[in-house]
Design an enzyme around this catalytic site. Structure first.
Site, mmCIF file in Angstrom:
data_model
loop_
_atom_site.group_PDB
_atom_site.id
_atom_site.type_symbol
_atom_site.label_atom_id
_atom_site.label_comp_id
_atom_site.label_asym_id
_atom_site.label_seq_id
_atom_site.Cartn_x
_atom_site.Cartn_y
_atom_site.Cartn_z
ATOM 1 N N HIS A 140 0.826 -1.228 0.000
ATOM 2 C CA HIS A 140 0.000 0.000 0.000
ATOM 3 C C HIS A 140 0.855 1.272 0.000
ATOM 4 O O HIS A 140 0.348 2.350 -0.285
ATOM 5 C CB HIS A 140 -1.021 -0.018 1.140
ATOM 6 C CG HIS A 140 -0.516 0.386 2.475
ATOM 7 N ND1 HIS A 140 -0.164 -0.512 3.452
ATOM 8 C CD2 HIS A 140 -0.309 1.612 3.013
ATOM 9 C CE1 HIS A 140 0.227 0.153 4.524
ATOM 10 N NE2 HIS A 140 0.145 1.442 4.288
ATOM 11 N N ASP A 189 -0.568 -7.443 1.474
ATOM 12 C CA ASP A 189 0.019 -6.094 1.565
ATOM 13 C C ASP A 189 1.533 -6.235 1.741
ATOM 14 O O ASP A 189 2.077 -6.047 2.833
ATOM 15 C CB ASP A 189 -0.629 -5.337 2.726
ATOM 16 C CG ASP A 189 -0.284 -3.858 2.711
ATOM 17 O OD1 ASP A 189 0.358 -3.390 1.745
ATOM 18 O OD2 ASP A 189 -0.639 -3.179 3.695
ATOM 19 N N GLY A 226 2.562 6.366 8.759
ATOM 20 C CA GLY A 226 3.972 6.623 8.469
ATOM 21 C C GLY A 226 4.883 5.484 8.906
ATOM 22 O O GLY A 226 6.049 5.451 8.545
ATOM 23 N N SER A 237 3.932 2.377 8.247
ATOM 24 C CA SER A 237 3.610 1.329 7.281
ATOM 25 C C SER A 237 4.834 0.835 6.536
ATOM 26 O O SER A 237 5.717 1.625 6.195
ATOM 27 C CB SER A 237 2.630 1.864 6.240
ATOM 28 O OG SER A 237 1.352 1.812 6.765
ATOM 29 N N GLY A 238 4.825 -0.452 6.262
ATOM 30 C CA GLY A 238 5.932 -1.054 5.528
ATOM 31 C C GLY A 238 7.092 -1.443 6.417
ATOM 32 O O GLY A 238 7.950 -2.222 6.025
HETATM 33 N N1 ARG Z 1 -1.471 2.358 6.995
HETATM 34 C C1 ARG Z 1 -0.619 3.101 7.867
HETATM 35 C C2 ARG Z 1 0.527 3.726 7.089
HETATM 36 O O1 ARG Z 1 0.400 3.855 5.908
HETATM 37 C C3 ARG Z 1 -0.150 2.304 9.049
HETATM 38 C C4 ARG Z 1 -1.281 1.819 9.832
HETATM 39 C C5 ARG Z 1 -0.882 1.053 11.026
HETATM 40 N N2 ARG Z 1 -1.895 1.319 11.980
HETATM 41 C C6 ARG Z 1 -1.946 0.823 13.176
HETATM 42 N N3 ARG Z 1 -2.882 1.223 13.978
HETATM 43 N N4 ARG Z 1 -1.084 -0.084 13.559
HETATM 44 O O2 ARG Z 1 1.493 4.212 7.636
#
Ligand code: ARG
Length: 244
Positions: free
Chosen positions: A41, A86, A180, A182-183
């Protein structure tokens, strides 16, 4: 990272910042000197390798190393609606010369035991609160693995946690990845003090809410995919230590 602490240089030597037009966009993890493991994503808005770089070092303002990106491989069956598959791989333009502060994390064995209740760490430059800003210094949060059954309870994620996902958090909330992060990696240490990447920061309902833990891509479910894409043969383990 919400509810965490600031990381020291070299504590998480596989962590990289994936930067779109030189702005932090996502985390990632070095799995060898050519490849970074991250989330699909992260590339929804832009998957052109020329627009991305990766940096290493705890500070994104003054990174220790800048890496050019040759290629971005996104899982063919990534589905944004359900967050399935993902996972993505970034191939670097030049191979990285590892140092004590910059090196890869181990990939787990397909059979690696990831017991509910066991300790894991999530790291990143993401927001410290829901809808907050990313931060310039790397942070770490200590969480525990939650079983998919518990995570799928009606008051929790109510069936949205699929077999390729893994939940981790703390019972009352308050420690979690956030926007932030993510990944980036969710890692665990084994009895030999080797660090393994068991999850990739993927999604969650806001950040740190009770009964809404972080949801990660379950790395053990994608070992064949990683092997196919990279040609990495991961039979032996290198003795990569966590430096405090
Ligand atoms: N989708 C988010 C990103 O792009 C990270 C989400 C993780 N969320 C969480 N509650 N653990 O950075």
């Amino acid at each position: 990272i919400l509810g965490g602490t600031e990381a020291e240089e070299g504590s998480w030597p596989w962590q990289v910042s994936l930067r779109l037009n030189n702005a932090h966009h996502c985390g990632g993890s070095l799995i060898n000197n050519m490849w970074i493991l991250t989330a699909a994503h992260c590339f929804r808005s832009n998957s052109n390798p020329r627009d991305w770089i990766a940096t290493s070092g705890i500070s994104t303002t003054f990174p220790k190393l800048r890496m050019r990106v040759r290629n971005i491989l996104i899982h063919n069956n990534y589905k944004s609606a359900t967050h399935e598959n993902d996972i993505a791989l970034v191939r670097l333009e030049n191979s990285v010369t590892f140092t004590k502060d910059i090196h890869s994390v181990c990939l787990p064995a397909a059979t690696q035991n990831i017991p509910p209740g066991s300790t894991a760490y999530v790291t990143g430059w993401g927001a410290q609160e829901y809808a907050g800003h990313t931060v310039p210094e790397l942070r770490q949060g200590q969480v525990r693995i939650i079983s998919n059954d518990v995570c799928n309870a009606p008051h929790s994620y109510n069936g949205a946690i699929l077999s390729g996902m893994l939940c981790a958090g703390v019972p009352q909330g308050g420690v979690d990845a956030c926007q932030g992060d993510s990944g980036g990696p969710l890692v665990q240490e084994d009895s030999r003090r080797l660090w393994f990447i068991v999850g990739i920061v993927s999604w969650g309902d806001q950040c740190g809410l009770p009964d809404k833990p972080g949801v990660y891509t379950r790395v053990t479910a994608y070992l064949d995919w990683i092997r196919q894409q990279t040609g990495i043969e991961f039979v032996e383990h290198h003795h990569h230590h966590h430096h405090h």
